[in-house]
Design a protein around this motif. Structure first.
Motif, PDB file in Angstrom:
ATOM      1  N   TRP A 259     -22.114  30.392  -4.364  1.00 44.70           N
ATOM      2  CA  TRP A 259     -22.690  29.804  -5.496  1.00 44.70           C
ATOM      3  C   TRP A 259     -21.602  29.515  -6.694  1.00 44.70           C
ATOM      4  CZ3 TRP A 259     -22.228  34.701  -4.744  1.00 44.70           C
ATOM      5  CH2 TRP A 259     -21.734  35.653  -5.589  1.00 44.70           C
ATOM      6  N   VAL A 260     -21.742  28.571  -7.755  1.00 49.40           N
ATOM      7  CA  VAL A 260     -20.938  28.351  -8.802  1.00 49.40           C
ATOM      8  C   VAL A 260     -21.305  28.787 -10.007  1.00 49.40           C
ATOM      9  CG1 VAL A 260     -19.853  26.523 -10.215  1.00 49.40           C
ATOM     10  CG2 VAL A 260     -20.157  26.004  -7.684  1.00 49.40           C
ATOM     11  N   ASP A 261     -20.242  29.615 -10.504  1.00 48.10           N
ATOM     12  CA  ASP A 261     -20.817  30.491 -11.701  1.00 48.10           C
ATOM     13  C   ASP A 261     -19.609  30.133 -13.018  1.00 48.10           C
ATOM     14  OD1 ASP A 261     -21.318  32.993 -13.610  1.00 48.10           O
ATOM     15  OD2 ASP A 261     -22.225  33.487 -11.523  1.00 48.10           O
ATOM     16  N   SER A 262     -19.803  30.474 -14.024  1.00 49.79           N
ATOM     17  CA  SER A 262     -18.920  30.518 -15.372  1.00 49.79           C
ATOM     18  C   SER A 262     -18.254  31.627 -15.462  1.00 49.79           C
ATOM     19  CB  SER A 262     -19.776  30.132 -16.426  1.00 49.79           C
ATOM     20  OG  SER A 262     -20.713  30.921 -16.776  1.00 49.79           O
ATOM     21  N   SER A 263     -18.512  32.845 -14.742  1.00 51.30           N
ATOM     22  CA  SER A 263     -17.665  34.104 -14.707  1.00 51.30           C
ATOM     23  C   SER A 263     -16.916  34.505 -13.610  1.00 51.30           C
ATOM     24  CB  SER A 263     -18.977  35.136 -14.748  1.00 51.30           C
ATOM     25  OG  SER A 263     -18.272  36.464 -15.200  1.00 51.30           O
ATOM     26  N   LEU A 264     -15.719  34.894 -14.034  1.00 53.83           N
ATOM     27  CA  LEU A 264     -14.952  35.652 -13.031  1.00 53.83           C
ATOM     28  C   LEU A 264     -15.067  36.958 -12.681  1.00 53.83           C
ATOM     29  CD1 LEU A 264     -11.390  34.246 -14.392  1.00 53.83           C
ATOM     30  CD2 LEU A 264     -12.466  33.631 -12.370  1.00 53.83           C
TER      31      LEU A 264
ATOM     32  N   ASN B 128     -16.857  26.352 -13.870  1.00 50.89           N
ATOM     33  CA  ASN B 128     -16.676  25.905 -12.400  1.00 50.89           C
ATOM     34  C   ASN B 128     -15.740  26.843 -11.651  1.00 50.89           C
ATOM     35  OD1 ASN B 128     -17.588  23.413 -12.915  1.00 50.89           O
ATOM     36  ND2 ASN B 128     -16.057  23.063 -14.496  1.00 50.89           N
ATOM     37  N   ILE B 129     -16.502  28.103 -11.458  1.00 47.02           N
ATOM     38  CA  ILE B 129     -15.834  29.190 -10.732  1.00 47.02           C
ATOM     39  C   ILE B 129     -16.609  29.110  -9.021  1.00 47.02           C
ATOM     40  CG2 ILE B 129     -15.023  31.521 -10.150  1.00 47.02           C
ATOM     41  CD1 ILE B 129     -13.773  30.166 -12.316  1.00 47.02           C
TER      42      ILE B 129
END
Length: 69
Positions: free
Chosen positions: A41-46, A29-30
């Motif tokens: 967008w929403v991603d799972s990676s920083l 939830n990034i």
């Protein structure tokens, strides 16, 4: 700077549980915002680059920081 007294085991457990919940919330939830093309967008990676233009100029905010209305 004043040193803090050591945490008691109960407080330490509460803090560790809280930190684990934050890590789970961050996992997928990034919220990402590209500073180059304004894509969002929403991603799972920083570490993700922009999906639209490939820029690495991406602002990342953990979604749990947004209030539920």
């Amino acid at each position: 700077m004043r040193s803090r007294p050591p945490l008691n085991p109960e407080d330490r457990q509460i803090i560790e549980e809280w930190q684990a919940k934050i890590a789970i919330a961050n996992r997928n939830n990034i919220f990402c915002h590209c500073k180059t093309c304004n894509a969002e967008w929403v991603d799972s990676s920083l570490e993700a680059d922009c999906q639209a233009c490939g820029s690495d100029r991406v602002e990342r905010i953990s979604c749990w920081q947004f209030p539920d209305d």
